[in-house]
Design a protein around this motif. Structure first.
Motif, PDB file in Angstrom:
ATOM      1  N   UNK A   1       0.797  -1.218   0.006  1.00  0.00           N
ATOM      2  CA  UNK A   1      -0.036  -0.134  -0.112  1.00  0.00           C
ATOM      3  C   UNK A   1       0.899   1.182  -0.147  1.00  0.00           C
ATOM      4  N   UNK A   2       1.986   1.075   0.679  1.00  0.00           N
ATOM      5  CA  UNK A   2       2.773   2.540   0.783  1.00  0.00           C
ATOM      6  C   UNK A   2       3.537   2.522  -0.376  1.00  0.00           C
ATOM      7  N   UNK A   3       4.107   1.459  -1.296  1.00  0.00           N
ATOM      8  CA  UNK A   3       4.605   1.798  -2.353  1.00  0.00           C
ATOM      9  C   UNK A   3       3.692   2.234  -3.419  1.00  0.00           C
ATOM     10  N   UNK A   4       2.319   2.014  -3.481  1.00  0.00           N
ATOM     11  CA  UNK A   4       1.461   2.662  -4.267  1.00  0.00           C
ATOM     12  C   UNK A   4       1.150   4.183  -4.129  1.00  0.00           C
ATOM     13  N   UNK A   5       1.235   4.213  -2.572  1.00  0.00           N
ATOM     14  CA  UNK A   5       1.101   5.629  -2.245  1.00  0.00           C
ATOM     15  C   UNK A   5       2.313   6.562  -2.586  1.00  0.00           C
ATOM     16  N   UNK A   6       3.451   6.010  -2.619  1.00  0.00           N
ATOM     17  CA  UNK A   6       4.703   6.752  -2.949  1.00  0.00           C
ATOM     18  C   UNK A   6       4.552   6.845  -4.528  1.00  0.00           C
ATOM     19  N   UNK A   7       4.213   5.963  -5.222  1.00  0.00           N
ATOM     20  CA  UNK A   7       4.058   6.284  -6.704  1.00  0.00           C
ATOM     21  C   UNK A   7       2.916   7.026  -7.216  1.00  0.00           C
TER      22      UNK A   7
END
Length: 413
Positions: free
Chosen positions: A200-206
Motif C-alpha cells: 500500500x505504501x509503495x502505491x502511495x509513493x507512486x
C-alpha cells in the motif's frame, strides 16, 4: 510507589519495637516493613522477593555489630548521636557503585548504554527529514529503499491447508504439532501485515493511492529504522531496531520452515524464536501428563542445564525437550562446574548451554538445596515473563537475587 509517609511509619514502628522490647524482634520488623509497609505497594512477586532479600541481608543482629553495608562501609556504632551519624556517613561513605547494591559492574555498563541509546534516539527523531547532505536522500526515497529491500527478502507464507494434510493422523493431536501450527499461523499473520502495508505504501509513493496517516507513520518508521507499531502488534516483544528485527523474522521463519519440511520436533528448539514460548512449555507438560497419566495441574516445568552446545545435540530427548537461545544477565554459567558464577567484566549477556526442559510433579523443595530460582524473560525490559528455571549455585541464592540475575530470550547488545 513509595512515599515519605511509608518511611515515617516504618521509623515509628522501629522506634516502638526498640523501646518496648529488651531484645530486638528482627523477624517481626522484617515482616511489618517488607510485607506490609513497603511490601504492600509491591505487586510483582519478583520485586517482593528482592525487597525481602535486602531486608534479610541488612536487618539482622550484626547490624548493631559493624555489619558491612556497602563495600568498605560498616554500620556505625548504635551509640552515636544524630550528628555523629551524619559525620560518620560523610567521612566514610564512598561514592555509589553497582557493587554497593549487590549488582555486578556490568549493570552500570548496561544502564549507561541504554541511556546513551535513548539520547541518540531522541536526537535522531529531532533531525529534519529533508534530504541530508551526507546521503542526499529524502524521507520518501530512503523509505522506498527500505521498502523494496524488505519486500524482496520477505518469505512466502506457509500453506496451512497443505501442512494439515501432510501431518500423519497419529500426530494430529500432538501438543508439539499444535504449537508449531499455531506458530506458523501467527507468522503468516505477521508476513501478511508486513506485505500488505508495504505494498500500500509503495502505491502511495507512486501516486496511485492517497497517502493516509498510517502510511505516513510507516514511512517515518522506515526512515528512522524503527519497527512500525502495526507490525509490533502482531509480532512478539522485542527491543530491536528495524534492520536486526527483520533479520530475526527471517531466522524465526527458517526454524518453522525446517519443522514444516519433515514435520518433526527439532532436536533442540530455539525457544527464543517462538511467538509464544509458554505454549511450548505447556506442550512439554501435556506430553508428560499423557505419557504418565498424571494430572496436568500438578505438574511444573523443570529446567536442567546440560553441558552441551547446540552442535553437540544428537537428537530429540526421549523425555522433555532440548531448548537453546537463552542468555544470562547479571551472572554467567560455569559449564564445567554446572553452577552460577560471577559474570566476566564487559561480557554482558553470556549464552547459556542447551537446556533440557522436563515436566515433573510439583514437590516442596528442601530449604537446604543450593538453588536460585531464576526468572526467564523475553526481553531485557523484563516485562514478558516466560518461566522460572532452578539454577544450581555454590553460594547463597540471595547473592543472585540482589544481583538481579535473570535469563533473557531476545538479547540486544
Amino acid at each position: 510507589p513509595f512515599n515519605e509517609g511509608d518511611l515515617t511509619v516504618c521509623i515509628k514502628v522501629a522506634s516502638n519495637y526498640l523501646e518496648n522490647y529488651a531484645k530486638v524482634p528482627w523477624d517481626d520488623m522484617r515482616y511489618i516493613i517488607g510485607e506490609i509497609m513497603y511490601g504492600g505497594h509491591i505487586t510483582d512477586p519478583w520485586d517482593r522477593r528482592l525487597c525481602s532479600t535486602y531486608l534479610d541481608a541488612f536487618m539482622q543482629p550484626q547490624l548493631l555489630e559493624g555489619l558491612q553495608l556497602f563495600p568498605k562501609f560498616e554500620a556505625p556504632s548504635p551509640h552515636l548521636s544524630f550528628q555523629g551519624y551524619l559525620d560518620y556517613i560523610d567521612e566514610n561513605l564512598e561514592s555509589e557503585s553497582p557493587t554497593a547494591y549487590g549488582l555486578h559492574p556490568n549493570s552500570e555498563i548496561l544502564a549507561m548504554t541504554r541511556r546513551t541509546q535513548e539520547v541518540f534516539g531522541a536526537i535522531a527523531e529531532l533531525q529534519p527529514k529533508a534530504a541530508s547532505a551526507r546521503t542526499g536522500m529524502t524521507l520518501q526515497e530512503k523509505a522506498k529503499r527500505h521498502l523494496d529491500d524488505i519486500l524482496e527478502r520477505l518469505p512466502e507464507a506457509f500453506s496451512m491447508t497443505e501442512l494439515e494434510e501432510r501431518i500423519p493422523a497419529e500426530e494430529q493431536a500432538s501438543p508439539f504439532t499444535n504449537v508449531f501450527m499455531q506458530e506458523c499461523a501467527r507468522m503468516n499473520a505477521l508476513l501478511a501485515q508486513i506485505r500488505r502495508s508495504l505494498q500500500d505504501l509503495d502505491l502511495g509513493l507512486k501516486g496511485d493511492l492517497s497517502i493516509s496517516e498510517a502510511m505516513e507513520q510507516l514511512t517515518a518508521s522506515l526512515y528512522e529504522n524503527r519497527v512500525p507499531a502495526t507490525w509490533r502488534a502482531v509480532a512478539w516483544p522485542s527491543m530491536r531496531t528495524l534492520a536486526p528485527w527483520f533479520s530475526n523474522v527471517l531466522d524465526r521463519h527458517r526454524q518453522l520452515t525446517d519443522w514444516a519440511t519433515d514435520l518433526a520436533t527439532p532436536k533442540s528448539t530455539w525457544i527464543s524464536g517462538l511467538f509464544n514460548p509458554q505454549a511450548f512449555l505447556t506442550a512439554v507438560m501435556q506430553v508428560t501428563a499423557r505419557k504418565n497419566e498424571w494430572p496436568l495441574d500438578k505438574l511444573s516445568i523443570n529446567a536442567e542445564v546440560t553441558r552441551k552446545a547446540l552442535e553437540e545435540v544428537d537428537g530429540p530427548s526421549r523425555e522433555g525437550s532440548y531448548v537453546h537461545g537463552l542468555h544470562l544477565e547479571g551472572a554467567r554459567w560455569d559449564v564445567a562446574a554446572g553452577v552460577l558464577e560471577d559474570a566476566t567484566l564487559k561480557e554482558l549477556h553470556p549464552p547459556m548451554p542447551v537446556l533440557l526442559i522436563k515436566a515433573a510433579v510439583q514437590e516442596r523443595r528442601n530449604a537446604q538445596d543450593a538453588v536460585y530460582d531464576c526468572p526467564v524473560y523475553q526481553t531485557q525490559l523484563r516485562e514478558a515473563f516466560v518461566f522460572t528455571a532452578a539454577l544450581r549455585t555454590k553460594v547463597d541464592a540471595a547473592k543472585w537475587v540482589m544481583a538481579g540475575v535473570a535469563m533473557i530470550c531476545d538479547v540486544v547488545d
